[in-house]
Write an enzyme that holds these catalytic residues in place. Structure first.
Site, PDB file in Angstrom:
ATOM      1  N   HIS A 159      -4.147   4.718  -4.908  1.00 48.53           N
ATOM      2  CA  HIS A 159      -5.208   5.198  -5.680  1.00 48.53           C
ATOM      3  C   HIS A 159      -5.701   3.866  -6.184  1.00 48.53           C
ATOM      4  O   HIS A 159      -5.235   2.898  -6.617  1.00 48.53           O
ATOM      5  CB  HIS A 159      -4.510   6.068  -6.768  1.00 48.53           C
ATOM      6  CG  HIS A 159      -3.874   7.329  -6.333  1.00 48.53           C
ATOM      7  ND1 HIS A 159      -2.458   7.518  -6.224  1.00 48.53           N
ATOM      8  CD2 HIS A 159      -4.502   8.455  -5.723  1.00 48.53           C
ATOM      9  CE1 HIS A 159      -2.408   8.480  -5.773  1.00 48.53           C
ATOM     10  NE2 HIS A 159      -3.304   9.423  -5.333  1.00 48.53           N
TER      11      HIS A 159
ATOM     12  N   HIS B 240      -3.709   3.358 -13.887  1.00 51.01           N
ATOM     13  CA  HIS B 240      -4.814   4.235 -14.422  1.00 51.01           C
ATOM     14  C   HIS B 240      -5.136   4.133 -15.795  1.00 51.01           C
ATOM     15  O   HIS B 240      -6.106   4.817 -16.192  1.00 51.01           O
ATOM     16  CB  HIS B 240      -4.465   5.704 -13.856  1.00 51.01           C
ATOM     17  CG  HIS B 240      -4.318   6.077 -12.472  1.00 51.01           C
ATOM     18  ND1 HIS B 240      -5.439   5.525 -11.527  1.00 51.01           N
ATOM     19  CD2 HIS B 240      -3.401   6.441 -11.504  1.00 51.01           C
ATOM     20  CE1 HIS B 240      -5.174   5.786 -10.251  1.00 51.01           C
ATOM     21  NE2 HIS B 240      -4.054   6.201 -10.427  1.00 51.01           N
TER      22      HIS B 240
HETATM   23  C1  OKP Z   1      -0.811   7.819  -9.773  1.00 48.78           C
HETATM   24  B1  OKP Z   1      -0.624   6.524  -9.139  1.00 48.78           B
HETATM   25  C2  OKP Z   1      -5.217  16.700  -9.822  1.00 48.78           C
HETATM   26  C3  OKP Z   1      -4.816  15.616  -9.082  1.00 48.78           C
HETATM   27  C4  OKP Z   1      -4.196  14.217  -9.783  1.00 48.78           C
HETATM   28  C5  OKP Z   1      -2.989  12.418 -10.031  1.00 48.78           C
HETATM   29  C6  OKP Z   1      -2.589  11.162  -9.150  1.00 48.78           C
HETATM   30  C7  OKP Z   1      -1.939  10.080  -9.812  1.00 48.78           C
HETATM   31  C8  OKP Z   1      -1.562   9.109  -9.002  1.00 48.78           C
HETATM   32  N1  OKP Z   1      -4.159  17.484 -10.474  1.00 48.78           N
HETATM   33  N2  OKP Z   1      -3.321  13.624  -9.383  1.00 48.78           N
HETATM   34  O1  OKP Z   1      -1.906   6.010  -8.583  1.00 48.78           O
HETATM   35  O2  OKP Z   1       0.310   6.688  -8.141  1.00 48.78           O
HETATM   36 ZN    ZN Z   2      -1.157   5.967  -6.686  1.00 47.60          ZN
END
Ligand code: OKP
Ligand code: ZN
Length: 359
Positions: free
Chosen positions: A215, A179
């Site tokens: 994600h 990310h």
């Molecule tokens: C990271 B990776 C709002 C929800 C945010 C973040 C997820 C990050 C995932 N508080 N969630 O791609 O596994």
């Molecule tokens: Zn993820």
């Protein structure tokens, strides 16, 4: 038939990055991206005998390589904020006349985000909200060291594939990276480990990145958006239904002269394994048409059926199938650990993937 153990590069420095909480709709939840994730992967994979564990030693990744991926100002912001954590917390709690709370946190979170239409005040370049797109990448005093070690793990694994020492290498990165963009952080990510591995592999020729985390890898996509020398393919939950919401749609294909070197396969939250693999095969076919010299896999286990933040339903054997598909690409491959939050299952799931790779 027996295969050589896969080099696994790891470090213990990640334990100095351990935020306690994340925030959702007014509630405080335990921070999902916890040190126990990497500890379980290390313990299980080492015991499995499938990897040859290499604890990171020697110099950290050079700034000259980091700045091929990241804005120097972001690097300076991460480093500086890590060093100034205590002062920042003291100042910001004092501004609320609540200095008593400064001891309750060891992590700096963004306090304001620039609204896009708003004229930029120059001071914002010095604030967390200038670089962060969400609240899940807090910075503490061990964060800079942890993210530098994580990036170095990716670089070291890629170096061994680039110089022909090994066909596969597994980078046990923590924190994850997909990310994080050239000048932004978020989603538990600070430095883009997969992008650093891809940059390292470019000595071999053009490179493909296959991102199978639940994600969308918005940071990796942004870094290589207008670059034709790196193909980015991602399979993930439909961003109209899940994080990161603003990217990962099927019509995102790359920019300018790099149009056609980004591919996205967004899937419904209730996707069946058969449809998941059909979509994965479609991305793999596109990568093979691109004909890269080497592959980076951004590997997340948050597609697992019991993941606490994902909604897919893949089971352990599906990761064997996933690894086998990567093996069938017959490309020198660096595997970068991304997400996966069912901590006690990460070891078995990684073992399943690596066994599939060796089939
Ligand atoms: C990271 B990776 C709002 C929800 C945010 C973040 C997820 C990050 C995932 N508080 N969630 O791609 O596994
Ligand atoms: Zn993820």
């Amino acid at each position: 038939m027996s295969f050589p153990a896969i080099p696994m590069v790891f470090s213990r420095q990640h334990i100095h990055h351990a935020p306690l909480v994340e925030f959702m709709h007014g509630a405080l939840l335990p921070y999902q991206e916890s040190p126990v994730r990497a500890e379980n992967l290390l313990a299980h994979l080492t015991a499995s005998g499938i990897v040859k564990a290499q604890e990171l030693t020697g110099p950290l990744v050079e700034r000259a390589l980091l700045t091929r991926v990241h804005d120097p100002a972001l690097l300076d912001y991460l480093h500086g904020t890590s060093e100034q954590t205590a002062e920042t917390l003291a100042r910001d709690f004092a501004s609320y006349h609540r200095s008593d709370l400064a001891a309750q946190s060891a992590y700096v979170y963004p306090l304001a985000f620039p609204a896009s239409a708003h004229p930029m005040h120059p001071n914002w370049r010095g604030t967390h909200g200038f670089y962060a797109f969400d609240q899940t990448a807090p910075i503490g005093k061990g964060t800079w060291a942890a993210v530098l070690h994580s990036a170095t793990i990716a670089h070291r694994a890629a170096q061994q594939v680039a110089d022909g020492t090994t066909h596969y290498a597994y980078a046990l990165c923590r924190p994850p990276g997909h990310h994080a963009g050239r000048d932004f952080i978020g989603g538990y990510c600070y430095l883009n480990n997969a992008a650093i591995a891809a940059e390292t592999l470019l000595a071999l020729g053009r490179i493909a990145i296959l991102d199978v985390d639940y994600h969308h890898g918005n940071g990796t996509q942004a870094i290589f958006w207008d670059r034709a020398d790196v193909f980015f393919a991602s399979i993930h939950a439909d961003p109209s239904a899940d994080y990161p919401y603003y990217s990962g749609f099927a019509d995102e294909l790359g920019g300018g002269s790099a149009a056609g070197t980004t591919a996205n396969a967004p899937l419904p939250l209730a996707v069946l394994a058969v449809d998941y693999f059909a979509a994965l095969d479609g991305l793999i076919a596109q990568i093979m048409t691109y004909d890269p010299a080497a592959l980076v896999v951004s590997l997340g286990f948050d597609t697992y059926k019991d993941d606490p933040i994902g909604s897919f339903t893949l089971d352990t054997l599906d990761y064997v199938a996933m690894g086998a598909r990567v093996a069938a690409m017959r490309l020198p491959t660096v595997i970068i650990q991304e997400g996966g939050y069912r901590a006690d299952m990460l070891g078995p799931l990684a073992e399943a993937f690596l066994r599939g790779l060796q089939n």
